[in-house]
Write a protein that holds these residues in place. Structure first.
Motif, PDB file in Angstrom:
ATOM      1  N   ASN A   1       0.830  -1.213   0.000  1.00 13.33           N
ATOM      2  CA  ASN A   1       0.000   0.000   0.000  1.00 13.33           C
ATOM      3  C   ASN A   1       0.858   1.254   0.000  1.00 13.33           C
ATOM      4  N   ASN A   2       1.346   1.642   1.164  1.00 11.58           N
ATOM      5  CA  ASN A   2       2.105   2.891   1.277  1.00 11.58           C
ATOM      6  C   ASN A   2       3.572   2.624   1.567  1.00 11.58           C
ATOM      7  N   VAL A   3       4.403   3.621   1.229  1.00 10.88           N
ATOM      8  CA  VAL A   3       5.855   3.481   1.335  1.00 10.88           C
ATOM      9  C   VAL A   3       6.442   4.757   1.920  1.00 10.88           C
ATOM     10  N   ASP A   4       7.562   4.621   2.622  1.00 11.84           N
ATOM     11  CA  ASP A   4       8.248   5.790   3.166  1.00 11.84           C
ATOM     12  C   ASP A   4       9.734   5.489   3.263  1.00 11.84           C
ATOM     13  N   VAL A   5      10.549   6.541   3.369  1.00 11.75           N
ATOM     14  CA  VAL A   5      11.994   6.385   3.529  1.00 11.75           C
ATOM     15  C   VAL A   5      12.462   7.214   4.724  1.00 11.75           C
ATOM     16  N   GLU A   6      13.625   6.836   5.253  1.00 15.62           N
ATOM     17  CA  GLU A   6      14.263   7.596   6.329  1.00 15.62           C
ATOM     18  C   GLU A   6      15.765   7.454   6.169  1.00 15.62           C
ATOM     19  N   TYR A   7      16.490   8.352   6.812  1.00 14.60           N
ATOM     20  CA  TYR A   7      17.931   8.430   6.633  1.00 14.60           C
ATOM     21  C   TYR A   7      18.661   8.085   7.923  1.00 14.60           C
ATOM     22  N   GLY A   8      19.792   7.384   7.796  1.00 13.84           N
ATOM     23  CA  GLY A   8      20.686   7.186   8.918  1.00 13.84           C
ATOM     24  C   GLY A   8      20.152   6.311  10.032  1.00 13.84           C
ATOM     25  N   PHE A   9      19.586   5.152   9.686  1.00 12.26           N
ATOM     26  CA  PHE A   9      19.165   4.191  10.705  1.00 12.26           C
ATOM     27  C   PHE A   9      20.380   3.377  11.138  1.00 12.26           C
TER      28      PHE A   9
END
Length: 337
Positions: free
Chosen positions: A87-95
């Motif tokens: 369905n939906n997607v997201d990104v994040e930085y520096g995990f």
């Protein structure tokens, strides 16, 4: 008959757009195989012109998350396929994976398997051992099926967590927030809290987190946009609900345009009007409505970072109900910084 139905749809679409002038897209992406839904922009901080737009394609058997370059072309070796209704997607930085290793991440919901998925970016290696189950304490099958997702990185602690909404849910606690934890055995999730009032009308899908200001927004599709604190330590009380009077019917995708000093915009898809409403990031006051030419937009995303000559002040991406996504240079949105 088919041509007649298409003509009727086109006439209805034009009539619904409240006679606003169309701001045409800078470009349209290649089409996905089934049913486009939600985009997420990953900014390549070393080489912004090599940034990637990820977009979900809904299908129960062979759904996928597809990658597009800034010319809207599919990047074939970065497609995640064989997914059960993403369905939906997201990104994040520096995990942080370990004390000395970190990676940017991509997450999406896999509705038919009642789970969320986690991959590294840009190499797209799975980090979830096949998926993390969500809403496990629910007995109603509909209330176990995830839809929306948005990642929160606490700017003070760098802790990363994820908000997940679902196809159906209760009047209170519609969203779950899960912490992401990583150690020598791999990545795991931990339920942090349940939050979110639901009107009982339609459903809740779209979620967006403002990391810097510490707010999470979600669309209670029949009534308005709800705002909460993103950090569980700040409590579960609703801060506000806004925007109700500016939408025709379904309130859908949310994108947050960030500028310095807390300035910027909350951009929300007015799905049945085929337009987008803009609210101030600072106090969520209504600003304007724009017609960007899309049909029945579900998801959208924006970055205000420069992405080369074509998108010198950022990129807005929105789903179009013709198996593709529209790219608009942020300049065309005429935002006041």
């Amino acid at each position: 008959m088919k041509q007649f139905l298409i003509l009727c749809c086109a006439i209805t679409m034009v009539a619904c757009k409240t006679n606003l002038p169309v701001i045409p897209p800078t470009l349209k992406t290649d089409k996905v195989p089934h049913d486009s839904d939600d985009p997420a922009i990953w900014v390549n901080k070393q080489n912004p012109e090599q940034s990637i737009v990820f977009g979900t394609d809904k299908d129960e058997v062979n759904g996928g998350v597809y990658a597009f370059d800034l010319n809207g072309k599919l990047i074939k070796d970065k497609a995640i396929t064989g997914v059960s209704y993403p369905n939906n997607v997201d990104v994040e930085y520096g995990f942080k994976l370990t004390d000395s290793t970190e990676t940017d991440i991509l997450m999406f919901t896999e509705r038919e398997k009642n789970q969320i998925r986690l991959f590294s970016v840009p190499d797209l290696k799975p980090l979830d051992n096949g998926g993390f189950k969500v809403f496990e304490d629910e007995t109603d099958k509909l209330q176990k099926r995830p839809m929306g997702i948005s990642i929160y990185k606490n700017p003070k602690t760098n802790e990363v967590s994820v908000f997940v909404s679902r196809k159906a849910g209760p009047k209170e606690g519609y969203l779950y927030q899960y912490g992401l934890e990583s150690d020598s055995t791999g990545v795991s999730t931990k339920l942090l809290r349940k939050l979110g009032t639901f009107s009982g009308q339609k459903e809740i899908e779209a979620i967006a987190v403002d990391d810097e200001l510490g707010f999470v927004y979600f669309s209670d599709e029949g009534v308005g946009i709800r705002k909460y604190h993103a950090n569980p330590k700040d409590g579960n009380k609703e801060i506000s609900m806004f925007g109700s009077e500016y939408f025709k019917d379904d309130i859908e995708g949310i994108a947050i345009a960030t500028y310095p000093n807390g300035e910027g915009y909350i951009i929300v898809s007015n799905q049945q009007d085929h337009t987008f409403n803009f609210f101030t990031r600072s106090d969520n006051a209504f600003v304007k409505t724009l017609n960007l030419g899309t049909l029945e937009t579900d998801g959208c995303d924006i970055t205000t970072q420069a992405l080369g000559d074509k998108f010198p002040n950022g990129l807005f991406v929105s789903m179009n109900d013709e198996q593709d996504f529209f790219y608009h240079a942020v300049d065309s949105l005429q935002l006041n910084k």
